[in-house]
Design a protein around this motif. Structure first.
Motif, PDB file in Angstrom:
ATOM      1  N   VAL A  94      18.388   7.497   2.019  1.00 52.50           N
ATOM      2  CA  VAL A  94      17.069   8.136   2.076  1.00 52.50           C
ATOM      3  C   VAL A  94      16.089   7.381   1.185  1.00 52.50           C
ATOM      4  O   VAL A  94      14.950   7.123   1.585  1.00 52.50           O
ATOM      5  N   ALA A  95      16.500   6.992  -0.012  1.00 54.02           N
ATOM      6  CA  ALA A  95      15.623   6.234  -0.906  1.00 54.02           C
ATOM      7  C   ALA A  95      15.242   4.890  -0.295  1.00 54.02           C
ATOM      8  O   ALA A  95      14.079   4.472  -0.358  1.00 54.02           O
ATOM      9  N   GLU A  96      16.203   4.189   0.324  1.00 57.40           N
ATOM     10  CA  GLU A  96      15.915   2.903   0.962  1.00 57.40           C
ATOM     11  C   GLU A  96      14.939   3.074   2.125  1.00 57.40           C
ATOM     12  O   GLU A  96      14.019   2.276   2.299  1.00 57.40           O
ATOM     13  N   LEU A  97      15.157   4.102   2.938  1.00 57.97           N
ATOM     14  CA  LEU A  97      14.275   4.338   4.075  1.00 57.97           C
ATOM     15  C   LEU A  97      12.872   4.717   3.620  1.00 57.97           C
ATOM     16  O   LEU A  97      11.882   4.277   4.209  1.00 57.97           O
ATOM     17  N   ASP A  98      12.771   5.521   2.553  1.00 59.78           N
ATOM     18  CA  ASP A  98      11.462   5.877   2.005  1.00 59.78           C
ATOM     19  C   ASP A  98      10.738   4.647   1.474  1.00 59.78           C
ATOM     20  O   ASP A  98       9.548   4.471   1.711  1.00 59.78           O
ATOM     21  N   ALA A  99      11.454   3.780   0.755  1.00 59.11           N
ATOM     22  CA  ALA A  99      10.843   2.562   0.218  1.00 59.11           C
ATOM     23  C   ALA A  99      10.376   1.648   1.343  1.00 59.11           C
ATOM     24  O   ALA A  99       9.275   1.088   1.282  1.00 59.11           O
ATOM     25  N   SER A 103       6.420   0.552   2.080  1.00 56.06           N
ATOM     26  CA  SER A 103       5.964  -0.840   2.139  1.00 56.06           C
ATOM     27  C   SER A 103       5.373  -1.156   3.505  1.00 56.06           C
ATOM     28  O   SER A 103       4.442  -1.940   3.617  1.00 56.06           O
ATOM     29  N   ALA A 104       5.897  -0.552   4.549  1.00 59.13           N
ATOM     30  CA  ALA A 104       5.355  -0.792   5.895  1.00 59.13           C
ATOM     31  C   ALA A 104       3.950  -0.216   6.022  1.00 59.13           C
ATOM     32  O   ALA A 104       3.110  -0.774   6.714  1.00 59.13           O
ATOM     33  N   LYS A 105       3.691   0.889   5.349  1.00 59.29           N
ATOM     34  CA  LYS A 105       2.366   1.492   5.416  1.00 59.29           C
ATOM     35  C   LYS A 105       1.328   0.676   4.659  1.00 59.29           C
ATOM     36  O   LYS A 105       0.164   0.666   5.003  1.00 59.29           O
ATOM     37  N   ARG A 106       1.753  -0.022   3.606  1.00 57.68           N
ATOM     38  CA  ARG A 106       0.818  -0.823   2.815  1.00 57.68           C
ATOM     39  C   ARG A 106       0.448  -2.129   3.490  1.00 57.68           C
ATOM     40  O   ARG A 106      -0.602  -2.674   3.251  1.00 57.68           O
ATOM     41  N   THR A 107       1.313  -2.664   4.315  1.00 59.66           N
ATOM     42  CA  THR A 107       1.075  -3.946   4.954  1.00 59.66           C
ATOM     43  C   THR A 107       0.729  -3.731   6.419  1.00 59.66           C
ATOM     44  O   THR A 107       1.606  -3.489   7.231  1.00 59.66           O
ATOM     45  N   PRO A 108      -0.564  -3.817   6.743  1.00 56.82           N
ATOM     46  CA  PRO A 108      -0.909  -3.623   8.152  1.00 56.82           C
ATOM     47  C   PRO A 108      -0.377  -4.780   8.999  1.00 56.82           C
ATOM     48  O   PRO A 108      -0.344  -5.926   8.565  1.00 56.82           O
ATOM     49  N   SER A 109       0.043  -4.455  10.202  1.00 62.26           N
ATOM     50  CA  SER A 109       0.608  -5.479  11.065  1.00 62.26           C
ATOM     51  C   SER A 109      -0.478  -6.217  11.840  1.00 62.26           C
ATOM     52  O   SER A 109      -0.213  -7.185  12.502  1.00 62.26           O
ATOM     53  N   PHE A 110      -1.694  -5.737  11.768  1.00 59.50           N
ATOM     54  CA  PHE A 110      -2.786  -6.416  12.443  1.00 59.50           C
ATOM     55  C   PHE A 110      -4.070  -6.145  11.655  1.00 59.50           C
ATOM     56  O   PHE A 110      -4.140  -5.234  10.861  1.00 59.50           O
ATOM     57  N   ALA A 111      -5.046  -6.968  11.875  1.00 60.13           N
ATOM     58  CA  ALA A 111      -6.341  -6.786  11.209  1.00 60.13           C
ATOM     59  C   ALA A 111      -7.398  -6.584  12.275  1.00 60.13           C
ATOM     60  O   ALA A 111      -7.403  -7.274  13.298  1.00 60.13           O
ATOM     61  N   LEU A 112      -8.265  -5.666  12.045  1.00 59.21           N
ATOM     62  CA  LEU A 112      -9.370  -5.440  12.975  1.00 59.21           C
ATOM     63  C   LEU A 112     -10.500  -6.400  12.630  1.00 59.21           C
ATOM     64  O   LEU A 112     -10.901  -6.508  11.481  1.00 59.21           O
TER      65      LEU A 112
END
Length: 130
Positions: A94-99, A103-112
């Motif tokens: 659970v801790a690994e999945l939360d981390a 991190s996925a939320k902080r790094t956008p996969s695309f830029a507008l």
């Protein structure tokens, strides 16, 4: 034993649910429809996850006994609880999945990027004068 090769949203949510509820009450037992209702998933999504967590040894199950009070006509429930021997593995996952999720939320996969401005554009059949 790791229950999933690929962690789906349902698997993550069920595992977090189990871990959080056990942390709040080490004797917490739940049944599949209860988890489905709490998590707002259908039972067809929840039960396969519960079975895999059980096969991996992360959950223990027991069937409701005939002597336990229940509504007339309701079939016996299967209750699940955390296997205390694997609580460390559950908490770690659970801790690994939360981390990973943070991190996925902080790094956008695309830029507008705005489209380049154009002067007047004429469309076929269009008339600026009304």
């Amino acid at each position: 034993m790791e229950p999933f090769n690929r962690w789906t949203r349902v698997a993550i949510d069920v595992t977090r649910y189990v871990c959080d509820r056990h942390t709040a009450d080490p004797n917490f037992e739940f049944y599949g429809f209860q988890a489905a209702d709490d998590l707002k998933y259908g039972p067809g999504s929840i039960y396969p996850v519960l079975r895999r967590l059980e096969r991996a040894g992360w959950l223990l199950r027991r069937d409701e006994q005939e002597t336990e009070q229940r509504d007339v006509g309701r079939p016996a429930r299967t209750y699940y609880r955390v296997n205390p021997d694997n609580l460390g593995a559950i908490r770690q996952r659970v801790a690994e999945l939360d981390a990973r999720n943070r991190s996925a939320k902080r790094t956008p996969s695309f830029a507008l990027r705005p489209l380049p401005a154009t002067s007047t554009t004429t469309y076929p059949g269009g008339d600026d004068e009304s």
